[in-house]
Design a protein around this motif. Structure first.
Motif, short mmCIF file in Angstrom:
data_model
loop_
_atom_site.label_atom_id
_atom_site.label_comp_id
_atom_site.label_asym_id
_atom_site.label_seq_id
_atom_site.Cartn_x
_atom_site.Cartn_y
_atom_site.Cartn_z
N GLU A 133 0.81 -1.16 0.07
CA GLU A 133 0.24 0.12 -0.10
C GLU A 133 0.68 1.20 0.03
N GLN A 134 1.99 1.26 0.77
CA GLN A 134 2.95 2.41 0.92
C GLN A 134 3.40 2.53 -0.71
N ALA A 135 3.96 1.53 -1.16
CA ALA A 135 4.55 1.66 -2.22
C ALA A 135 3.47 2.04 -3.50
N GLU A 189 11.48 -11.31 -0.28
CA GLU A 189 11.79 -10.46 -1.43
C GLU A 189 11.20 -9.26 -1.43
N VAL A 190 9.76 -9.12 -1.24
CA VAL A 190 9.03 -8.04 -1.42
C VAL A 190 9.34 -6.84 -0.39
N LEU A 191 9.82 -7.18 1.07
CA LEU A 191 9.84 -6.35 2.16
C LEU A 191 11.44 -6.11 1.89
N ASP A 192 12.13 -6.85 1.07
CA ASP A 192 13.75 -6.14 0.97
C ASP A 192 13.58 -5.38 -0.24
N CYS A 193 12.69 -5.20 -1.28
CA CYS A 193 12.59 -4.30 -2.27
C CYS A 193 12.59 -2.88 -1.72
N MET A 199 9.77 -0.32 -8.61
CA MET A 199 10.44 -1.29 -8.23
C MET A 199 9.82 -2.58 -7.95
N VAL A 200 8.59 -2.29 -6.95
CA VAL A 200 7.88 -3.21 -6.55
C VAL A 200 6.98 -3.86 -7.51
#
Length: 328
Positions: A133-135, A189-193, A199-200
């Motif tokens: 959501e933030q992204a 992977e998602v949280l490290d992006c 990018m996400v």
């Protein structure tokens, strides 16, 4: 390439006059990677001609349906497994039921189904949900997954057929649950992006090819039972999708009404299915002129661990086409 003759197949003139013909032709011409590597050009071209015929035939018989880019990815899967005539029957049935939302004149119902994705993720992993959501990544990355039943994004045909087994046996919204479990599986992977929309989106749209499919299928089934669509409808902008409503009168629903019961039976039968010789069988591509020779292979390819439900759909298709000569 000579056209298939007979009243049941569109003629060249009918193709030219069909409003969707040019787009269908372009999509089919771009579908080379959906055919097995090494297939002779003549055989592939024959199958592509049959693919065009199936699509135009279904659209002609059902003027309420609208072609969309990605539909051919679903049709070609059934063509390769079942052959032209049986694939036509099954695709028509699915097009008026499971795939119905994607074939509206607008994408409103398709967008509505995509709206279920984030509520599912939020229920399971609020951290991943809040990050997305933030992204402001949205759900467009999953569009091609949904409307092609993952056929467009998976390179291994065995995995595509396995997912089609699953989706055939379940509620029309099951593909969006499977999309959710893919995202959840990639939590690290998602949280490290970098928390950036582009990018996400890029990360999520590049679907891994080495997914643990059986684990994810079981997980998607569990989430469907735990968080059924009726509980998520308000967050997904509440209104019932066309596919969900037509599922009530689908012949499959009459005998397999509760997807959770399908899944429970599947789990009980899983060990036996894995031990059967059918699991180790390889689906063979149907020759353009010999559909009836591959019915046995089609049944094997479309019934691994979910035989009863998939066969119910095929039997419905056979009732639609009673004159089909299946046996030599």
């Amino acid at each position: 390439m000579a056209m298939v003759s007979g009243a049941s197949s569109p003629t060249y003139i009918e193709r030219e006059n069909n409003k969707d013909y040019n787009q269908v032709l372009l999509d089919v011409q771009r579908s080379l990677r959906r055919f097995p590597p090494g297939m002779p050009d003549e055989q592939r071209e024959g199958l592509q001609e049959e693919l065009i015929d199936i699509i135009l035939r279904v659209l002609k018989r059902n003027p309420q349906l609208h072609y969309y880019q990605g539909y051919h990815d679903i049709v070609v899967t059934f063509l390769l497994v079942l052959g032209e005539r049986l694939a036509t029957a099954l695709v028509e049935k699915l097009s008026t039921h499971h795939l119905r939302d994607f074939m509206d004149p607008t994408m409103d119902n398709t967008k509505h189904i995509l709206n279920y994705l984030m509520p599912i993720i939020e229920r399971v992993n609020p951290e991943v949900h809040d990050f997305m959501e933030q992204a402001e990544v949205g759900t467009v990355f999953a569009l091609s997954w949904l409307i092609t039943w993952f056929g467009h994004v998976l390179s291994d045909f065995r995995h595509v057929v396995r997912l089609y087994d699953f989706f055939l046996a379940c509620h029309p919204l099951m593909p969006i649950y499977f999309a959710a479990v893919i995202v959840l599986y990639r939590e690290e992977e998602v949280l490290d992006c970098e928390c950036d929309m582009a990018m996400v989106h890029h990360l999520l749209s590049q679907i891994p090819q080495d997914l643990p499919y059986e684990t994810l299928i079981s997980r998607a089934g569990d989430l469907f039972v735990q968080f059924p669509p009726s509980e998520l409808a308000r967050e997904a902008v509440s209104h019932e999708s066309t596919a969900a409503s037509t599922f009530k009168d689908f012949d499959l629903a009459s005998t397999q009404q509760r997807p959770d019961s399908v899944l429970r039976r599947r789990r009980k039968q899983k060990q036996a299915a894995l031990e059967s010789s059918a699991v180790n069988s390889v689906v063979t591509v149907a020759q353009p002129s010999a559909a009836r020779r591959f019915v046995r292979l089609a049944v094997m390819g479309l019934t691994v661990a979910l035989g009863a439900a998939a066969l119910a759909v095929v039997n419905t298709a056979l009732e639609w086409a009673p004159k089909l000569d299946l046996f030599p």
